[in-house]
Structures are given as structure tokens and as C-alpha cells.
Scaffold this motif. Structure first.
Motif, short mmCIF file in Angstrom:
data_model
loop_
_atom_site.label_atom_id
_atom_site.label_comp_id
_atom_site.label_asym_id
_atom_site.label_seq_id
_atom_site.Cartn_x
_atom_site.Cartn_y
_atom_site.Cartn_z
N PRO A 129 -3.60 -2.32 6.99
CA PRO A 129 -2.76 -1.41 6.75
C PRO A 129 -3.05 0.07 7.76
N ARG B 253 2.75 0.67 4.43
CA ARG B 253 2.95 1.05 2.94
C ARG B 253 1.79 -0.29 2.83
N SER B 254 2.08 -1.67 3.61
CA SER B 254 0.88 -2.53 3.46
C SER B 254 0.83 -2.60 4.56
N SER B 255 -0.31 -3.85 4.80
CA SER B 255 -1.28 -4.38 5.94
C SER B 255 0.56 -5.44 6.59
N ASN C 234 5.93 -7.34 -1.18
CA ASN C 234 4.78 -5.94 -1.67
C ASN C 234 6.16 -5.40 -1.84
N ASN D 218 6.49 -3.43 -6.12
CA ASN D 218 6.25 -2.03 -6.28
C ASN D 218 6.97 -1.57 -6.71
#
Length: 289
Positions: free
Chosen positions: A98, A114-116, A213, A217
Motif C-alpha cells: 500500500p 487503505r489497501s494495496s 476490502n 472493513n
């Protein structure tokens, strides 16, 4: 309405721009404002956005947008043109991560998405937007150069018959010789699947991962609020929803790996076929003599 649609509506549509991609980020090294007490520092969400103007000539822009806690509106904080973006650093060229860096003429920002998957979507769209922009810029400059030559040719012929070129003509020639085209944005430490040609399937996979994701979350946040309120959530037969999302995420990752391996095998087969064709051609030439 999604966050990206809300940002586009609040920030970019009023400025006659079109949002291409937005990624929510936080700093790897948070800048501290020492002159403010800790309680006075407002919490906010930061988004890095890539947009393009609707008017010609099109301009590619990178904008920092913030949403303060308790507010539903978005505020534009900083904006740069693509000419000011010197470098995009993907940090790790061997695996999804990320983290990424953006280097401009007068500043450098170190971000964590927030995410890769969301970072990969951002880098991929930014790379191809830069390629499209620079290709169009090169074409427009070449067209202008050809038009200037067509206009100047009869003037030069008339000037050669009558009088030598004046100071205005010499000034224009000096400016044209001294012109240095802007340096294109450099992408380093980025995975080849983000900057390669066969990227449509990768982009689809990353969008699915980012969507999963966000669902995960959101579910974790709902479970935390329910636990804090003392509510007891019923168990889902056969495993929780989080496990289902995790299995789908793993399956998408395995599918992406299989697609990458298939692409590598296809390239290898193309090389072998070319070698076979070259050998057959040489044998045909040898025996034809």
C-alpha cells in the motif's frame, strides 16, 4: 453515492474537470503542527485524486482533497500539474504493497493507501493517464512545429530576395533552439503488471479486491460497534461472512497469479515460435542453393 462520485460532484465538476481516480491515504510520517495543541488538531481523511480538464488543451492534474471529521463535504487543499510531478515511487516492485511516494518540484509526500489493491488501481490509472497525456502533447507540439514551418517558409523566401532576416526572426529562431521539452514523469519500483500493456484484467482484479476490502472493513466496524453496545450477533452457519470475504480475496489473488503465469508462458511460446521460424528460414535458404 460512492466516495469517488461525491468528490467528483463537490470538487471537480464545479471546476469543469473530470475525476479519473481517487485513493484514500494517510502519511507514513505524519507532519506535526507544533504550534497547535494536540486537542486542537482536527481529524480528517485525505484523498489523492487524478483529474483531467474538459476544455482543450486538456490538462492532467493531481489534487489533494480532505474531508474533515463530522462533515460530508470535501475540500480541495493542493493541486499540481503533471509537469510538476517528477516521480512516482511504488516502493516495492516485487509484491503488492500500500505504500507509494509522489515527488513534485517543490515537495515530496510519502503515503500509505487503505489497501494495496487501491494503491495499485491509483498507480495504474495514473501511469496510463500520463502516457496518454504526453503522447497527445508530443503530437500537438509536432503539429504546431509543422504549421510554423509552413508559415515561415514563404516569409524566409521573400526575405532572402529582399532583405536579410530581421531581429524578430532571429529572436524566434533563438527561442525555438533554446526550448527544452518538459521532463516526463518517472515511475520507479512499480510492478510491471501496473505499467504494462496487458493491464485490463489486472485492473478488474484490483477493483474486486478493493471492493472486498471495503466490505470487510465495514463489517469489522459494525461488529465493533455491536460489541461495544452489548449486542450479540447471531453466528452464520458454515462460517462468518468475514471468512467468506477472505476466501474470495484469496481466490482472486490465486486467479491473478495464474493469469500472470499464463502471460509469461505466452511470451515464452512466442519467442520459441520466432526461433523456430528463423531456423526454418535458414534451412530453406541453405537447401535452396
Amino acid at each position: 453515492m460512492s466516495v469517488q462520485s461525491a468528490i467528483n460532484k463537490d470538487v471537480f465538476i464545479p471546476r469543469d474537470e473530470r475525476l479519473l481516480v481517487a485513493v484514500e491515504v494517510r502519511r507514513r510520517r505524519r507532519k506535526r503542527m507544533s504550534f497547535l495543541p494536540a486537542a486542537a488538531q482536527a481529524e480528517y481523511n485525505t484523498f489523492i485524486c487524478v483529474s483531467v480538464t474538459n476544455t482543450r488543451p486538456h490538462q492532467l492534474l493531481i489534487t489533494k482533497v480532505k474531508q474533515f471529521e463530522g462533515s460530508s463535504s470535501f475540500t480541495r487543499r493542493s493541486q499540481w500539474t503533471v509537469e510538476q510531478l517528477r516521480q512516482v515511487n511504488g516502493i516495492n516492485p516485487n509484491k503488492d504493497s500500500p505504500e507509494f511516494d509522489l515527488v513534485f518540484d517543490n515537495t515530496q509526500d510519502q503515503w500509505v493507501a487503505r489497501s494495496s489493491a487501491e494503491k495499485c488501481i491509483f498507480v495504474q490509472i495514473l501511469y496510463h493517464a500520463c502516457q496518454t497525456y504526453w503522447e497527445g502533447r508530443a503530437g500537438s507540439l509536432g503539429k504546431v512545429g509543422r504549421q510554423m514551418k509552413l508559415v515561415q517558409r514563404p516569409q524566409q523566401e521573400a526575405g532572402s530576395r529582399d532583405t536579410p532576416p530581421g531581429p524578430a526572426s532571429r529572436t524566434m529562431q533563438a527561442r525555438r533552439k533554446s526550448y527544452v521539452p518538459p521532463k516526463q514523469t518517472e515511475f520507479i519500483n512499480c510492478q510491471s503488471k501496473l505499467t504494462g500493456d496487458a493491464c485490463t484484467m489486472n485492473l478488474l482484479i484490483y477493483r474486486c479486491r478493493a471492493f472486498l476490502n471495503r466490505i470487510k472493513n465495514r463489517m469489522v466496524a459494525n461488529q465493533s460497534r455491536s460489541a461495544a453496545g452489548g449486542a450479540v450477533r447471531p453466528r452464520v452457519p458454515g462460517g462468518t461472512m468475514g471468512n467468506v470475504v477472505q476466501r474470495m480475496n484469496v481466490a482472486l489473488g490465486e486467479r491473478g497469479d495464474r493469469l500472470s503465469r499464463a502471460e509469461d508462458k505466452t511470451v515464452d511460446l512466442m519467442h520459441r515460435a520466432q526461433q523456430f521460424a528463423d531456423t526454418a528460414h535458414k534451412l530453406a535458404l541453405r537447401y535452396s542453393k
